[in-house]
Design a protein around this motif. Structure first.
Motif, PDB file in Angstrom:
ATOM      1  N   ARG A 117       0.830  -1.212   0.000  1.00 43.38           N
ATOM      2  CA  ARG A 117       0.000   0.000   0.000  1.00 43.38           C
ATOM      3  C   ARG A 117       0.863   1.260   0.000  1.00 43.38           C
ATOM      4  O   ARG A 117       0.619   2.194  -0.766  1.00 43.38           O
ATOM      5  N   LEU A 118       1.902   1.280   0.839  1.00 42.16           N
ATOM      6  CA  LEU A 118       2.763   2.460   0.914  1.00 42.16           C
ATOM      7  C   LEU A 118       3.610   2.626  -0.346  1.00 42.16           C
ATOM      8  O   LEU A 118       3.892   3.749  -0.773  1.00 42.16           O
ATOM      9  N   LYS A 152       1.406   4.192  -2.894  1.00 43.65           N
ATOM     10  CA  LYS A 152       1.270   5.621  -2.600  1.00 43.65           C
ATOM     11  C   LYS A 152       2.516   6.392  -3.035  1.00 43.65           C
ATOM     12  O   LYS A 152       2.421   7.519  -3.527  1.00 43.65           O
ATOM     13  N   SER A 153       3.680   5.791  -2.859  1.00 44.51           N
ATOM     14  CA  SER A 153       4.932   6.446  -3.254  1.00 44.51           C
ATOM     15  C   SER A 153       5.012   6.618  -4.769  1.00 44.51           C
ATOM     16  O   SER A 153       5.549   7.612  -5.266  1.00 44.51           O
ATOM     17  N   LEU A 205       2.383   7.046  -6.748  1.00 40.89           N
ATOM     18  CA  LEU A 205       1.459   8.137  -7.067  1.00 40.89           C
ATOM     19  C   LEU A 205       2.022   9.494  -6.658  1.00 40.89           C
ATOM     20  O   LEU A 205       1.747  10.509  -7.297  1.00 40.89           O
ATOM     21  N   ALA A 206       2.825   9.504  -5.599  1.00 45.89           N
ATOM     22  CA  ALA A 206       3.436  10.757  -5.136  1.00 45.89           C
ATOM     23  C   ALA A 206       4.712  11.088  -5.909  1.00 45.89           C
ATOM     24  O   ALA A 206       5.373  12.092  -5.625  1.00 45.89           O
ATOM     25  N   LEU A 263      -6.261   2.917  -5.031  1.00 42.16           N
ATOM     26  CA  LEU A 263      -4.943   3.314  -5.535  1.00 42.16           C
ATOM     27  C   LEU A 263      -4.694   2.724  -6.921  1.00 42.16           C
ATOM     28  O   LEU A 263      -4.085   3.361  -7.783  1.00 42.16           O
TER      29      LEU A 263
END
Length: 203
Positions: free
Chosen positions: A134-135, A138-139, A141-142, A158
């Motif tokens: 999950r993280l 997110k990374s 997408l960031a 996500l």
């Protein structure tokens, strides 16, 4: 600050030092001899030093000329290196790649993948981030990492903003004791497998 020389003048000095002849140096650089001589005189005037000893048909570098030639060769080499570096960046052969991986993937799969990548693309630096699926998503997408290999399920909220491709299939094996009641079965259904964990938790 305006430099007292041009790259062309440095090339001319290098050619003269190599050929020890104005005519041959001019031919190598596809210049006329008068043009080459004029460039050297301009260089000497701008530097306010004598670079070349001229004695009839014999020419040689002065001590100042020898010192300046060393720096000239370094400057020309750096210019060529910078051009190659820019071409490599344009072609994707140089730069940095930020790679993400989930815990299990980062431990068991990524070392082999990254070693092979580094062998084929030694000019590209690698930065690896290992975290939960999950993280890592997110990374991505960031824009904190460029690409990732994960083993867990990516949350749908996500996943809709990501491009996800199957990379490799993993094989899971069930290991039980010969005395276990599943040992005599030829096939074990998923329901039976899940039931094992339910029974374990209830106990």
């Amino acid at each position: 600050m305006t430099l007292p020389f041009t790259l062309q003048q440095l090339r001319i000095l290098k050619a003269i030092a190599t050929e020890k002849n104005f005519t041959k140096a001019a031919e190598i650089l596809y210049l006329s001899q008068p043009s080459l001589s004029k460039q050297i005189k301009t260089l000497e005037k701008n530097l306010d030093i004598l670079l070349i000893n001229r004695k009839g048909n014999k020419i040689s570098l002065t001590e100042n000329g020898k010192v300046f030639l060393q720096y000239s060769e370094r400057i020309l080499a750096l210019c060529e290196e910078s051009c190659r570096a820019l071409i490599d960046l344009k072609n994707g052969d140089r730069g940095n790649l930020r790679v993400g991986a989930s815990q299990t993937t980062g431990t068991y799969l990524m070392p082999q993948v990254l070693a092979l990548f580094a062998q084929n693309y030694p000019q590209i630096g690698l930065k690896v981030q290992v975290n939960s699926t999950r993280l890592i998503a997110k990374s991505i997408l960031a824009k904190e990492i460029d690409i990732a290999i994960v083993g867990g399920e990516i949350p749908n909220k996500l996943k809709k903003d990501l491009t996800v491709e199957d990379f490799v299939e993993d094989k899971l094996c069930l290991i039980i004791a010969n005395s276990h009641f599943f040992a005599k079965r030829e096939k074990i259904k998923k329901f039976n497998f899940i039931q094992i964990f339910i029974d374990f938790v209830l106990k």
